[in-house]
Design a protein around this motif. Structure first.
Motif, PDB file in Angstrom:
ATOM      1  N   THR A   1      11.370  -3.098   1.222  1.00 46.76           N
ATOM      2  CA  THR A   1      11.971  -3.190   2.551  1.00 46.76           C
ATOM      3  C   THR A   1      13.474  -3.455   2.504  1.00 46.76           C
ATOM      4  O   THR A   1      14.160  -3.324   3.516  1.00 46.76           O
ATOM      5  CB  THR A   1      11.271  -4.287   3.384  1.00 46.76           C
TER       6      THR A   1
ATOM      7  N   PHE B   1      11.569  -4.554  10.522  1.00 48.09           N
ATOM      8  CA  PHE B   1      11.099  -4.495   9.143  1.00 48.09           C
ATOM      9  C   PHE B   1       9.578  -4.352   9.080  1.00 48.09           C
ATOM     10  O   PHE B   1       8.853  -4.886   9.935  1.00 48.09           O
ATOM     11  CB  PHE B   1      11.529  -5.746   8.380  1.00 48.09           C
TER      12      PHE B   1
ATOM     13  N   TYR C   1       5.953  -5.135   7.413  1.00 48.06           N
ATOM     14  CA  TYR C   1       5.338  -6.301   6.792  1.00 48.06           C
ATOM     15  C   TYR C   1       4.372  -5.867   5.688  1.00 48.06           C
ATOM     16  O   TYR C   1       3.782  -4.788   5.750  1.00 48.06           O
ATOM     17  CB  TYR C   1       4.566  -7.129   7.826  1.00 48.06           C
TER      18      TYR C   1
ATOM     19  N   GLY D   1       9.617  -8.035   4.007  1.00 50.91           N
ATOM     20  CA  GLY D   1      10.185  -7.596   5.275  1.00 50.91           C
ATOM     21  C   GLY D   1      10.026  -8.617   6.382  1.00 50.91           C
ATOM     22  O   GLY D   1      10.915  -8.793   7.226  1.00 50.91           O
TER      23      GLY D   1
ATOM     24  N   GLU E   1      13.157 -10.153   8.544  1.00 46.79           N
ATOM     25  CA  GLU E   1      13.203 -10.047  10.006  1.00 46.79           C
ATOM     26  C   GLU E   1      13.301 -11.420  10.659  1.00 46.79           C
ATOM     27  O   GLU E   1      14.113 -11.632  11.573  1.00 46.79           O
ATOM     28  CB  GLU E   1      11.967  -9.307  10.508  1.00 46.79           C
TER      29      GLU E   1
ATOM     30  N   VAL F   1       8.207   2.891   3.779  1.00 46.42           N
ATOM     31  CA  VAL F   1       9.567   2.419   4.026  1.00 46.42           C
ATOM     32  C   VAL F   1      10.501   3.582   4.348  1.00 46.42           C
ATOM     33  O   VAL F   1      11.282   3.527   5.309  1.00 46.42           O
ATOM     34  CB  VAL F   1      10.092   1.608   2.826  1.00 46.42           C
TER      35      VAL F   1
END
Length: 342
Positions: free
Chosen positions: A187, A180, A182, A71, A75, A235
């Motif tokens: 993701t 997003f 981490y 993620g 991002e 998620v």
């Protein structure tokens, strides 16, 4: 001027990276660039990235960052790209030489916000491949080279599409505001479902544009450790946190419930000591709580699409009923942990 950025999230994949890069450099479409992001790789991946970017400086840009998970790469990359479109190619996968041209041409003709193609499943150590429509054909039949408009019942059919990033071309505009998570897996679900809600048009093609290595060791599809299961729950809770209710159809909430059901299936194989497994299964209920308010939206689609047996359907409906939900979940938890009693 470049039209597409191919994002390549990289973490310890030196074995596959050259094949991936070679496929991206062999595209018949030429208005694109590659943004390769190393997420703290510790093997030889960084050296391969430097080698290719030096050899192809006009095509490949590299970012080297500390590990933050898939993620964090998405991002960062989406925030950096300047092209109107982007595609993600995981580094253990590769693209058909016509992939970008085919997807871009369809996007231009239709003005679609997301262009979705079919793919091939490929396997470690063999040249075998299996065609995949990229959606669940047990529930719907998508029309190839056809535009689906948001707000129609046909658009709901796209919720049966595999949310993985393979063979998908996104307009940057529909994804630029997604936040997003981490250090968690799955993701790519955030990317697909939130972009789906933001899109006005989506087009599908049955041309296979990507080759997806499905059985690599460490693939998230086969990971049943508590961290992976917890990540999956996080998620989908995050999707519900970020989603715009005014854009979500009733079918969307049904698919969120079916995603919970999938996580339950994964949890049946959880690989952990009893105490840790128990905490992870308790965490599943956080997603149920989020879906209870939408039970009346979920029910008609559950009745239409669910292939669960009669008793299982009763249990599912009790889970979504506020009065019986907690007691039904306790029974579910006991069943999921029963293997520890054997």
């Amino acid at each position: 001027m470049n039209k597409i950025t191919i994002i390549v999230p990289i973490y310890n994949v030196e074995k596959y990276l050259r094949t991936c890069f070679d496929s991206l450099l062999n595209q018949t479409f030429d208005k694109y660039e590659i943004l390769a992001v190393s997420d703290g790789s510790k093997d030889g991946s960084n050296e391969i990235m430097k080698e290719y970017s030096k050899k192809y400086p006009d095509k490949i840009k590299c970012i080297f960052k500390e590990n933050g998970g898939y993620g964090s790469v998405l991002e960062l990359a989406i925030s950096k790209i300047e092209t109107p479109y982007f595609q993600i190619c995981d580094p253990d996968d590769y693209l058909d030489s016509e992939a970008l041209k085919h997807l871009y041409d369809l996007a231009q003709l239709s003005d679609a916000d997301i262009t979705i193609g079919a793919k091939y499943f490929i396997y470690e150590g063999t040249e075998d491949k299996d065609y995949d429509y990229a959606y669940n054909t047990n529930y719907t039949k998508l029309k190839t080279n056809t535009v689906y408009n948001n707000g129609t019942s046909e658009y709901d059919d796209l919720l049966f599409v595999d949310p993985s990033p393979h063979s998908k071309l996104y307009k940057r505009e529909v994804a630029k505001d997604i936040k997003f998570l981490y250090n968690v897996s799955y993701t790519d679900n955030l990317l697909f479902y939130l972009s789906y809600l933001n899109a006005k048009k989506i087009i599908y093609t049955d041309k296979a544009c990507a080759y997806y290595l499905i059985d690599r060791a460490g693939n998230t599809m086969t990971d049943v450790r508590p961290k992976a299961i917890d990540g999956h729950v996080k998620v989908f809770n995050e999707i519900l946190d970020q989603h715009d209710k005014s854009k979500a159809s009733d079918m969307f909430y049904y698919r969120m419930f079916e995603s919970f059901k999938y996580i339950v299936e994964q949890s049946k194989r959880i690989d952990a000591p009893l105490e840790e497994a128990s905490k992870t299964i308790d965490n599943l209920y956080t997603l149920v709580e989020r879906l209870i308010p939408y039970k009346d939206k979920i029910k008609p689609y559950y009745d239409k699409y669910s292939k669960s047996k009669f008793i299982e359907k009763i249990k599912d409906k009790r889970l979504l009923d506020e009065k019986s939900s907690k007691s039904q979940f306790r029974k579910l938890k006991k069943s999921l942990l029963s293997k520890f009693e054997e």
